[in-house]
Scaffold this active site. Sequence first.
Site, PDB file in Angstrom:
ATOM      1  N   GLY A   9     -17.636  10.895  18.893  1.00 44.66           N
ATOM      2  CA  GLY A   9     -18.078  11.683  17.738  1.00 44.66           C
ATOM      3  C   GLY A   9     -17.960  13.174  17.987  1.00 44.66           C
ATOM      4  CG  ASN A  10     -19.686  14.302  21.410  1.00 45.77           C
ATOM      5  OD1 ASN A  10     -20.723  14.309  20.786  1.00 45.77           O
ATOM      6  ND2 ASN A  10     -19.454  13.484  22.409  1.00 45.77           N
ATOM      7  CE  LYS A 127     -26.820   6.068  18.694  1.00 43.83           C
ATOM      8  NZ  LYS A 127     -26.429   6.568  19.995  1.00 43.83           N
ATOM      9  CE  LYS A 212     -16.474   6.241  20.513  1.00 44.36           C
ATOM     10  NZ  LYS A 212     -17.585   6.615  21.342  1.00 44.36           N
ATOM     11  CE  LYS A 274     -18.545   7.484  26.120  1.00 46.78           C
ATOM     12  NZ  LYS A 274     -18.172   7.247  24.718  1.00 46.78           N
TER      13      LYS A 274
HETATM   14  P1  ADP Z   1     -19.166   9.696  22.567  1.00 39.61           P
HETATM   15  O1  ADP Z   1     -19.415  10.317  21.237  1.00 39.61           O
HETATM   16  O2  ADP Z   1     -17.855  10.097  23.153  1.00 39.61           O
HETATM   17  O3  ADP Z   1     -19.413   8.205  22.600  1.00 39.61           O
HETATM   18  P2  ADP Z   1     -21.621   9.922  24.113  1.00 39.61           P
HETATM   19  O4  ADP Z   1     -22.528  11.100  24.001  1.00 39.61           O
HETATM   20  O5  ADP Z   1     -22.077   8.631  23.538  1.00 39.61           O
HETATM   21  O6  ADP Z   1     -20.213  10.389  23.541  1.00 39.61           O
HETATM   22  O7  ADP Z   1     -21.291   9.641  25.657  1.00 39.61           O
HETATM   23  C1  ADP Z   1     -20.808  10.687  26.498  1.00 39.61           C
HETATM   24  C2  ADP Z   1     -21.966  11.370  27.207  1.00 39.61           C
HETATM   25  O8  ADP Z   1     -22.524  10.504  28.200  1.00 39.61           O
HETATM   26  C3  ADP Z   1     -21.616  12.606  27.993  1.00 39.61           C
HETATM   27  O9  ADP Z   1     -21.551  13.750  27.190  1.00 39.61           O
HETATM   28  C4  ADP Z   1     -22.744  12.664  29.036  1.00 39.61           C
HETATM   29  O10 ADP Z   1     -23.708  13.623  28.654  1.00 39.61           O
HETATM   30  C5  ADP Z   1     -23.380  11.295  28.985  1.00 39.61           C
HETATM   31  N1  ADP Z   1     -23.558  10.624  30.286  1.00 39.61           N
HETATM   32  C6  ADP Z   1     -24.654   9.902  30.605  1.00 39.61           C
HETATM   33  N2  ADP Z   1     -24.568   9.392  31.814  1.00 39.61           N
HETATM   34  C7  ADP Z   1     -23.355   9.786  32.315  1.00 39.61           C
HETATM   35  C8  ADP Z   1     -22.681   9.550  33.557  1.00 39.61           C
HETATM   36  N3  ADP Z   1     -23.217   8.825  34.520  1.00 39.61           N
HETATM   37  N4  ADP Z   1     -21.451  10.082  33.697  1.00 39.61           N
HETATM   38  C9  ADP Z   1     -20.894  10.834  32.720  1.00 39.61           C
HETATM   39  N5  ADP Z   1     -21.495  11.100  31.529  1.00 39.61           N
HETATM   40  C10 ADP Z   1     -22.716  10.577  31.325  1.00 39.61           C
HETATM   41 MG    MG Z   2     -21.267   7.193  22.259  1.00 37.85          MG
END
Ligand code: ADP
Ligand code: MG
Length: 311
Positions: A9-10, A127, A212, A274
């Site tokens: 989303g970012n 959420k 997602k 993820k």
């Molecule tokens: P997206 O919209 O891409 O799904 P998310 O915010 O859901 O993004 O997931 C990415 C975020 O996960 C990163 O910006 C980071 O802050 C967070 N994060 C949490 N734990 C970890 C980790 N162990 N390694 C890397 N990122 C992490």
């Molecule tokens: Mg996410």
Amino acid sequence: MKIVAALGGNAIVRYREEGTAEEQLGHIDAAVAPLAALVATGHQVLVTHGNGPQVGDILLQNECAKDAVPRMPLDVCGAESQGMIGYMVQQCMANRLYAAGLDLPVATVLTLTLVERSDPACARPSKAIGPYYTAPEARALGASERWTMREEGGRGWRRVVPSPAPREVLEVRAIRALFESGAVVIAGGGGGVPVVREGDGRLVGVDAVVDKDLAAERIAAGIGADLLLMLTDVRGAYRRFGTAEEERIPVMDAAEAERLLAAGEFAEGSMAPKVEAAVRFVRGGGREAVIAHLDDAEKAVRGRAGTRITA
Ligand code: ADP
Ligand code: MG
């Protein structure tokens, strides 16, 4: 290679921006450019994307206009966001392919994701979505709409909804047929609209959101993808993330990923899904999953960036 690329989303809306259509289109075009380049080098790509900020805006629009136009439920807002973002991705992808001299169809599939009411996640809303409310507003909405409300770090109250596991993406056969015909498909936006199947077989939308990346895994498995590419705003999955000793994990196998998941290295709701999606994908026969920064998409496909997860 058959690639399912999931855009965070970012990648689309950034902090401290208004979120105008021009801004969103600009970010989407930047995100789509490396994916179009992959198509141009002969890969087959399916694009999926998040919808958090967009659905938040739609909910806010609903809230502001509720005296003139009835509020739409969350499932309808989710569908609306798929159309809006799908349209932008579709337009940017079509333009990029045209510029590269490629005549390929690009199509967005509005996606429904089957979840189960019996999923334990449905019993605990987790959420936060939509606008912030004051405490009295939150109390009133809790009573009138039967929403679960939660206070969020001093900024006010927000509605929280469950995030159940995606069982199945209902359009997967249609998506597969389009993909195999050579189309660049956009599907599973925002994880798809969560629906349940009633006892009589009817589908009904539910007030929930599907992660997602977990939905992307269902699509990737369903179309027989080789690579699940999760593009986000960090360079990969890190050990000790957010500390002075944080360290990107260049590669891990599914067993190691599960060990680190259990040890709590990856935050719930962001990095954990993820890694879970990656583990499921490779355990289900997928060749490899990669978590990488959006700017590293092409390098990540060649195994030169991000975190690779193998069986
Ligand atoms: P997206 O919209 O891409 O799904 P998310 O915010 O859901 O993004 O997931 C990415 C975020 O996960 C990163 O910006 C980071 O802050 C967070 N994060 C949490 N734990 C970890 C980790 N162990 N390694 C890397 N990122 C992490
Ligand atoms: Mg996410």
